[in-house]
Scaffold this active site. Structure first.
Site, PDB file in Angstrom:
ATOM      1  N   ASP A 260       0.913  -1.240  -0.005  1.00  0.00           N
ATOM      2  CA  ASP A 260       0.014  -0.108  -0.114  1.00  0.00           C
ATOM      3  C   ASP A 260       0.950   1.286   0.022  1.00  0.00           C
ATOM      4  OD1 ASP A 260      -2.163   1.415  -0.063  1.00  0.00           O
ATOM      5  OD2 ASP A 260      -2.834   1.208   1.952  1.00  0.00           O
TER       6      ASP A 260
ATOM      7  N   ASN B 200     -11.694  -1.905  -5.001  1.00  0.00           N
ATOM      8  CA  ASN B 200     -10.826  -0.765  -5.909  1.00  0.00           C
ATOM      9  C   ASN B 200     -11.486  -0.592  -6.997  1.00  0.00           C
ATOM     10  OD1 ASN B 200      -7.626  -2.441  -5.036  1.00  0.00           O
ATOM     11  ND2 ASN B 200      -8.555  -0.632  -3.995  1.00  0.00           N
TER      12      ASN B 200
END
Ligand code: IPE
Ligand code: MG
Length: 244
Positions: A22, A70
């Site tokens: 991330d 996402n």
């Protein structure tokens, strides 16, 4: 290939390492670049780190590439990510194959663009008989979706309820063939699981770092692995033990 990583100090390594890379977007922002440039840097770093992790005797590596959530990002970011990943697989799969790595995909493949589906299917087929590291790429993956897909198949196949135990259930998950996760590393300063491997990480050791994924390097990985090797895993018992 010779195993050259500094394993000397590390008497205990995870058999199954999961990674949540991330921080690509924030890395881009900090460098005055568009978000996609961050994803590009992230993918390049993934290649570097894959090579490094492969030097360790770590048998299973699972990467979080794209979650079912996402899809909520802007269309050009999502499309750009798909392009980057398709190109990445096509560019590197031969080399990955030559390293005896088995490529697996976790998630709903049929919802992805056909070019990406093709690249994934080719990668899975090409590396199917390899016997080295298992590389699970979670792409269009959701932990809850994975459990729902397993339940749907159990019902479709009319499996008797009494026959369903943890072992059987695990064989219906996308990760069938991989053991539960020993260690999960998340970069980018977020302290959450984000629907990743929610079943498989029930007894994992977690490691969080503020380092943004494109900046995460060999030293950072070694630090994480050292932390893992120093932990006492008890699995609810009094005595520390390693998983069987
Ligand atoms: C992780 O980076 C990559 C994916 C989720 C595909 P992010 O894009 O989440 O980066 P941040 O969190 O915005 O910095
Ligand atoms: Mg993020």
């Amino acid at each position: 290939m010779t195993k050259t990583a500094p394993t000397k100090k590390l008497t205990i390594l995870p058999t199954h390492l999961a990674l949540v890379p991330d921080g690509n977007g924030r890395w881009a922002e900090r460098n005055g670049l568009p978000r996609l440039a961050g994803h590009h840097a992230g993918i390049e770093n993934m290649y570097r780190m894959l090579q490094y992790i492969h030097e360790y005797p770590i048998k299973y590596l699972t990467l979080y590439g794209f979650s079912t959530e996402n899809w909520g990002r802007p269309e050009d970011e999502v499309g750009g990510l798909f392009e980057l990943v398709t190109e990445f697989i096509n560019a590197h799969i031969q080399e990955i194959h030559e390293q005896n790595i088995q490529f697996h995909h976790l998630g709903r493949l049929n919802e992805l663009p056909s070019r990406l589906q093709k690249a994934v299917n080719r990668a899975v087929q090409l590396t199917g008989n390899n016997t080295g590291m298992v590389l699970n790429v979670a792409f269009n993956y959701g932990g809850r979706t994975e459990i729902i897909d397993a339940v749907r198949r159990l019902i479709t196949e009319k499996v008797e309820p009494q026959k369903i135990d943890e072992k059987l259930f695990e064989s219906y998950l996308y990760t069938n063939g991989s053991p539960n996760v020993d260690m999960l590393i998340r970069t980018g300063d977020e302290l959450r699981l984000s629907n990743f491997l929610i079943w498989q990480t029930a007894y994992s050791e977690y490691y969080f770092t503020k380092v943004l994924w494109p900046d995460f390097g060999k030293k950072d990985l070694d630090k994480a692995l050292l932390s893992y090797s120093q932990r006492k895993r008890r699995f609810g018992r009094l005595q520390a033990r390693q998983p069987t």
